[in-house]
Write a protein that holds these residues in place. Structure first.
Motif, PDB file in Angstrom:
ATOM      1  N   THR A  91       1.263  -1.143  -0.237  1.00  0.00           N
ATOM      2  CA  THR A  91      -0.129  -0.356   0.029  1.00  0.00           C
ATOM      3  C   THR A  91       0.691   1.110   0.166  1.00  0.00           C
ATOM      4  O   THR A  91       0.753   2.492  -0.090  1.00  0.00           O
ATOM      5  CB  THR A  91      -1.075   0.017   0.763  1.00  0.00           C
ATOM      6  OG1 THR A  91      -0.126  -0.031   2.158  1.00  0.00           O
ATOM      7  CG2 THR A  91      -1.947  -0.919   0.579  1.00  0.00           C
TER       8      THR A  91
ATOM      9  N   PRO B 126      -6.081  -2.443  -2.160  1.00  0.00           N
ATOM     10  CA  PRO B 126      -7.043  -3.057  -1.288  1.00  0.00           C
ATOM     11  C   PRO B 126      -6.228  -4.405   0.016  1.00  0.00           C
ATOM     12  O   PRO B 126      -6.002  -4.991  -1.692  1.00  0.00           O
ATOM     13  CB  PRO B 126      -8.471  -4.008  -1.731  1.00  0.00           C
ATOM     14  CG  PRO B 126      -8.299  -4.022  -3.267  1.00  0.00           C
ATOM     15  CD  PRO B 126      -6.978  -3.022  -3.950  1.00  0.00           C
TER      16      PRO B 126
ATOM     17  N   ARG C  58      -7.843 -10.488   0.266  1.00  0.00           N
ATOM     18  CA  ARG C  58      -8.789 -10.857   1.087  1.00  0.00           C
ATOM     19  C   ARG C  58      -8.496 -13.012   1.647  1.00  0.00           C
ATOM     20  O   ARG C  58      -8.623 -13.754   2.515  1.00  0.00           O
ATOM     21  CB  ARG C  58     -10.162 -10.665   0.946  1.00  0.00           C
ATOM     22  CG  ARG C  58     -10.922 -10.148   0.648  1.00  0.00           C
ATOM     23  CD  ARG C  58     -12.173  -9.922   0.224  1.00  0.00           C
ATOM     24  NE  ARG C  58     -12.773  -8.086   1.111  1.00  0.00           N
ATOM     25  CZ  ARG C  58     -13.847  -8.261   1.541  1.00  0.00           C
ATOM     26  NH1 ARG C  58     -14.510  -9.409   0.847  1.00  0.00           N
ATOM     27  NH2 ARG C  58     -13.919  -6.672   1.349  1.00  0.00           N
TER      28      ARG C  58
ATOM     29  N   ARG D 288      -6.437  -0.217   7.888  1.00  0.00           N
ATOM     30  CA  ARG D 288      -7.123  -0.036   6.707  1.00  0.00           C
ATOM     31  C   ARG D 288      -9.135   0.070   7.391  1.00  0.00           C
ATOM     32  O   ARG D 288      -8.991   0.254   8.651  1.00  0.00           O
ATOM     33  CB  ARG D 288      -7.244  -1.141   6.054  1.00  0.00           C
ATOM     34  CG  ARG D 288      -6.080  -2.029   6.267  1.00  0.00           C
ATOM     35  CD  ARG D 288      -5.084  -0.919   4.648  1.00  0.00           C
ATOM     36  NE  ARG D 288      -5.795  -1.775   3.837  1.00  0.00           N
ATOM     37  CZ  ARG D 288      -6.015  -0.877   2.494  1.00  0.00           C
ATOM     38  NH1 ARG D 288      -4.279  -0.816   2.211  1.00  0.00           N
ATOM     39  NH2 ARG D 288      -6.756  -1.209   1.361  1.00  0.00           N
ATOM     40  N   LYS D 289      -9.839   0.095   6.289  1.00  0.00           N
ATOM     41  CA  LYS D 289     -11.175   1.110   7.042  1.00  0.00           C
ATOM     42  C   LYS D 289     -11.848  -0.747   7.060  1.00  0.00           C
ATOM     43  O   LYS D 289     -11.537  -1.352   6.502  1.00  0.00           O
ATOM     44  CB  LYS D 289     -11.898   1.240   5.603  1.00  0.00           C
ATOM     45  CG  LYS D 289     -11.351   2.923   5.124  1.00  0.00           C
ATOM     46  CD  LYS D 289     -12.378   3.620   4.030  1.00  0.00           C
ATOM     47  CE  LYS D 289     -11.433   4.335   4.072  1.00  0.00           C
ATOM     48  NZ  LYS D 289     -12.110   4.999   2.020  1.00  0.00           N
TER      49      LYS D 289
ATOM     50  N   GLU E 173     -14.846  -2.298   6.804  1.00  0.00           N
ATOM     51  CA  GLU E 173     -15.746  -2.096   5.656  1.00  0.00           C
ATOM     52  C   GLU E 173     -14.041  -3.279   4.823  1.00  0.00           C
ATOM     53  O   GLU E 173     -14.840  -3.740   4.051  1.00  0.00           O
ATOM     54  CB  GLU E 173     -16.047  -1.469   4.821  1.00  0.00           C
ATOM     55  CG  GLU E 173     -15.482  -0.848   4.204  1.00  0.00           C
ATOM     56  CD  GLU E 173     -15.614   1.219   4.516  1.00  0.00           C
ATOM     57  OE1 GLU E 173     -15.061   1.549   4.161  1.00  0.00           O
ATOM     58  OE2 GLU E 173     -15.058   0.864   5.876  1.00  0.00           O
ATOM     59  N   GLU E 174     -12.967  -2.045   4.744  1.00  0.00           N
ATOM     60  CA  GLU E 174     -11.730  -3.509   3.808  1.00  0.00           C
ATOM     61  C   GLU E 174     -11.903  -4.745   4.472  1.00  0.00           C
ATOM     62  O   GLU E 174     -11.594  -5.569   3.576  1.00  0.00           O
ATOM     63  CB  GLU E 174     -10.873  -2.325   3.704  1.00  0.00           C
ATOM     64  CG  GLU E 174     -11.174  -0.913   2.880  1.00  0.00           C
ATOM     65  CD  GLU E 174     -10.164  -0.595   2.634  1.00  0.00           C
ATOM     66  OE1 GLU E 174      -9.064  -0.576   1.292  1.00  0.00           O
ATOM     67  OE2 GLU E 174      -9.579  -0.395   3.737  1.00  0.00           O
TER      68      GLU E 174
END
Length: 766
Positions: free
Chosen positions: A378, A384, A387, A673-674, A676-677
């Protein structure tokens, strides 16, 4: 100027962070890397007469101990590119620096590497030169924890032994156990002479000692290191006597007592507590979310209904004391090959032993490394998280298992009226996690800011945790590498695409191997390695006696000893805060900032591994406490939703609560990170331990527990089976119900062969 600083200022440097770049000047000071740049202000409406807003001068400060990986790529390693350094920090900040000239870049790299890795002594860290502002100086954070005051809060004092405990100063000079506190609380009937002979049976002389005494039923949490029976299954009568005395410090009505073997005279108190009719003590309710309190069997329904109704069940009717071994059972067994191991329950009376199966420091380190791999790219682009890599890291499973261990301890004390002894290997990693988390669940005091500070001081600093080694504060040159040297050949080489003509594109295309994919052994070591006590530590007394000093070798970080143990504890506390948002006085910002200062080396709190080292370095006089920082800015870290009311008759305000493992989530903010991420729906099937619906659990059938029980008289052991319905705990197997079943002699019908399953937690009962 320090001879490690080859260059102190570099102009025309470009900073990349989260895919954005800005030009500025790099300053390399003794303790910090500082990037100074002008950030154009947001455009503001203005008339022709008004001047446009001026750019604002900004600075990014990075303390050198925060750097956990640095890779330097000279311009000649990739055609038509500028030299670049990429950084990976312990607070999960990732950034890159582009330089105009190779000579400047190499000098900057060498300077940063030397200032980060060639510290040589803990005394050269920032804490020993930090000058705190006046608001911090007025706090005196070093004095917030006083062991005598904390023992007195629990009802234990030097003169009063009514609760069955006394304060021993056997370790006043740290000769008895160098990694233990100077004051220890032990049973009143145990003399210092007994302690003297008991020390040899526990690793590093970390004998069972009190850390918490419940104010209502006098049940205790004690902690220790592993015993040393070895393959010959050696015994130590003093160790057995000490643990027997610990388990005998309470009765169901809360009065102190001693067993027959420890009675000073025939006229002393009774020596048994088995009769349910003697139990008159009531514990406060145990609170949890709806997913926990739904009970599908009579036993669990009765226990939890009584927990929410103080007039229901009388607690303490069955006492089955518990020894918690945080390790996987196989690890404990293999450790016996090197003279260590776990307790032989045939010699420890009416007690049960649970192996929690929590992985060791090496597995936890590799798990966090996988999380970093999912986040690390990042700097050059706002990508992103991966995952798939997050799911494979196992990080949430580890957090969930630690919380599950705390849940077992809380229920043993709150419902089963049991004493709990906790240990792992040396008793300073998993033991600290479990002990501290259980106390947070049991005692509202530790959920206040003051109480949490006391808890960290007591269970982590006073009882010893290897902060310097686990956190890697003296760093290692192995975390620094030059890209062209690695590309030149050897293991892990990654030639990558050259000649594209675009430095940014090249960085992205070769990002997979840029930080250097050092091979990490993900296998869990069965034999726990001996920690070199003096690694990374040089006593001031040793230096005064002329001991040779070799900074690069003697006082650098041992890579295989680094592990995010305290990070996991803070993550687990974050989970509890999320699950019970009105029960904590402090907020998650407090936890995040505390994790930052674990690595910043700005304060002396986390620089040492035990009390003895802090005393030898005179840390209280020469450094500031990290608590000065927080208490001088207390308003920033207060939880606006906090409700200090404690009322055992009101749902959600009870004294005690338990963790809910089904609601474990990613601490997104700490990873930069956010929410929702990291906590999106796609992640949870692979990363959370989901509890099945009660109907699904019922269909799956009961759980089979295989346990070992022993006969103290004959020393014989035999295997028994306990059957209990998994849905009784809403998907979490009923360990406490199993204890009650043994105590009453009740056995449920055997499950059908095609439905029986063995729970991964192994339980050994006596």
């Amino acid at each position: 100027m320090d001879n490690r600083i080859k260059v102190s200022k570099v102009d025309n440097v470009t900073l990349w962070r989260t895919g954005r770049k800005v030009d500025g000047t790099l300053h390399l000071q003794l303790h910090h890397l500082i990037f100074r740049y002008y950030d154009p202000a947001q455009p503001q409406p203005h008339t022709a007469q008004d001047k446009p807003p001026a750019p604002r001068l900004r600075e990014m400060w990075v303390a050198y101990p925060m750097i956990s990986r640095c890779t330097y790529r000279p311009s000649f390693s990739v055609q038509h590119s500028s030299p670049i350094m990429r950084f990976q920090c312990r607070d999960f900040t990732f950034f890159a620096l582009h330089f105009a000239k190779d000579t400047e870049a190499r000098e900057a790299y060498d300077t940063i590497r030397c200032l980060t890795c060639k510290v040589g002594s803990v005394e050269r860290l920032y804490a020993f030169s930090y000058k705190s502002p006046d608001p911090e100086k007025a706090i005196s954070g070093w004095n917030l924890y006083d062991p005598r005051r904390e023992f007195k809060r629990m009802g234990i004092s030097a003169k009063d032994t009514d609760k069955g405990w006394r304060i021993s100063a056997i370790n006043h000079d740290y000769q008895y156990s160098p990694t233990y506190p100077s004051l220890l609380a032990v049973p009143s009937v145990i003399s210092d002479m007994t302690l003297k002979y008991a020390r040899d049976f526990r690793s590093r002389a970390r004998i069972p000692a009190l850390v918490y005494l419940h104010p209502i039923n006098n049940c205790s949490i004690t902690r220790s290191s592993q015993p040393l029976p070895g393959l010959q299954r050696k015994r130590n009568p003093q160790d057995e006597k000490l643990i027997a005395a610990i388990f005998a410090t309470s009765r169901p009505n809360g009065e102190a007592f001693m067993p027959d073997s420890l009675q000073p005279s025939p006229s002393s108190s009774p020596s048994h507590v088995d009769s349910p009719s003697q139990s008159t003590e009531q514990l406060p309710p145990v609170s949890g979310e709806s997913s926990f309190v739904v009970a599908d069997t009579a036993a669990e329904d009765h226990a939890l209904a009584s927990a929410t109704n103080p007039r229901g069940r009388m607690y303490g009717a069955q006492q089955k004391n518990l020894i918690v071994d945080a390790r996987p059972r196989l690890n404990a067994t293999v450790n016996s090959a090197i003279g260590k191991g776990s307790e032989d329950m045939a010699h420890y009376g009416a007690a049960a032993k649970a192996y929690l199966g929590i992985a060791n420091i090496h597995v936890m380190r590799n798990s966090l490394n996988k999380v970093v791999d999912a986040l690390k790219h990042t700097d050059m682009a706002d990508l992103p998280p991966s995952r798939d890599q997050l799911a494979k890291s196992g990080w949430l499973e580890h957090i969930s298992l630690i919380l599950d261990g705390a849940r077992i301890i809380v229920r043993a004390i709150a419902i089963e009226h049991s004493h709990v002894l906790i240990h792992c290997s040396d008793g300073w990693d998993r033991t600290s996690q479990l002990s501290a988390l259980a106390q947070i669940c049991l005692d509202p005091y530790y959920r206040t800011m003051e109480g949490f500070i006391v808890l960290v001081e007591k269970d982590w600093l006073s009882f010893g945790h290897q902060f310097r080694q686990r956190s890697g504060l003296l760093n290692s040159e192995k975390w620094f590498e030059i890209e062209n040297e690695r590309i030149g050949g050897g293991e892990g080489a990654n030639n990558g695409p050259a000649g594209s003509g675009n430095a940014f594109e090249n960085a992205l295309l070769s990002a997979k191997g840029f930080f250097g994919n050092k091979r990490n052994d993900s296998r869990e070591s069965l034999v726990e390695p001996e920690t070199e006590m003096k690694s990374g530590y040089e006593s001031p007394n040793a230096r005064s006696n002329g001991t040779p000093h070799t900074p690069e070798k003697g006082n650098s970080t041992k890579l295989d000893e680094v592990s995010p143990v305290f990070h996991q504890f803070l993550d687990a506390v974050y989970q509890l805060l999320c699950q019970h948002p009105t029960r904590f006085e402090f907020n998650d910002r407090f936890l995040k900032r505390l994790l930052y200062h674990l690595y910043s080396c700005q304060y002396g709190t986390f620089l040492f591994d035990n009390e003895k080292e802090r005393a030898e370095y005179k840390a209280h006089d020469r450094t500031q406490s990290v608590w000065d920082f927080f208490l001088a800015r207390k308003a920033m870290f207060m939880n606006e939703r906090y409700d200090a009311t404690v009322d055992d008759r009101v749902r959600g305000k009870e004294r005690i609560f338990v963790p809910d493992m089904a609601r474990v989530r990613w601490w997104a903010e700490v990873f930069g990170r956010k929410d929702e991420e990291l906590n999106g729906p796609a992640l949870f099937p692979n990363t959370q331990r989901q509890r099945p619906h009660p109907e699904a659990a019922e269909a799956a059938g009961p759980v089979l527990y295989k346990v070992e029980s022993g006969n103290p008289a004959t020393g014989e052991t035999k295997e028994r089976e306990i059957h209990t319905n998994e849905s009784s705990f809403n998907g979490e197997p009923g360990l406490v119900a199993g204890f009650a079943a043994l105590a009453t002699g009740h056995r449920s019908p055997s499950p059908s062969a095609n439905k029986s399953r063995t729970h991964p937690m192994e339980v050994e009962l006596q």
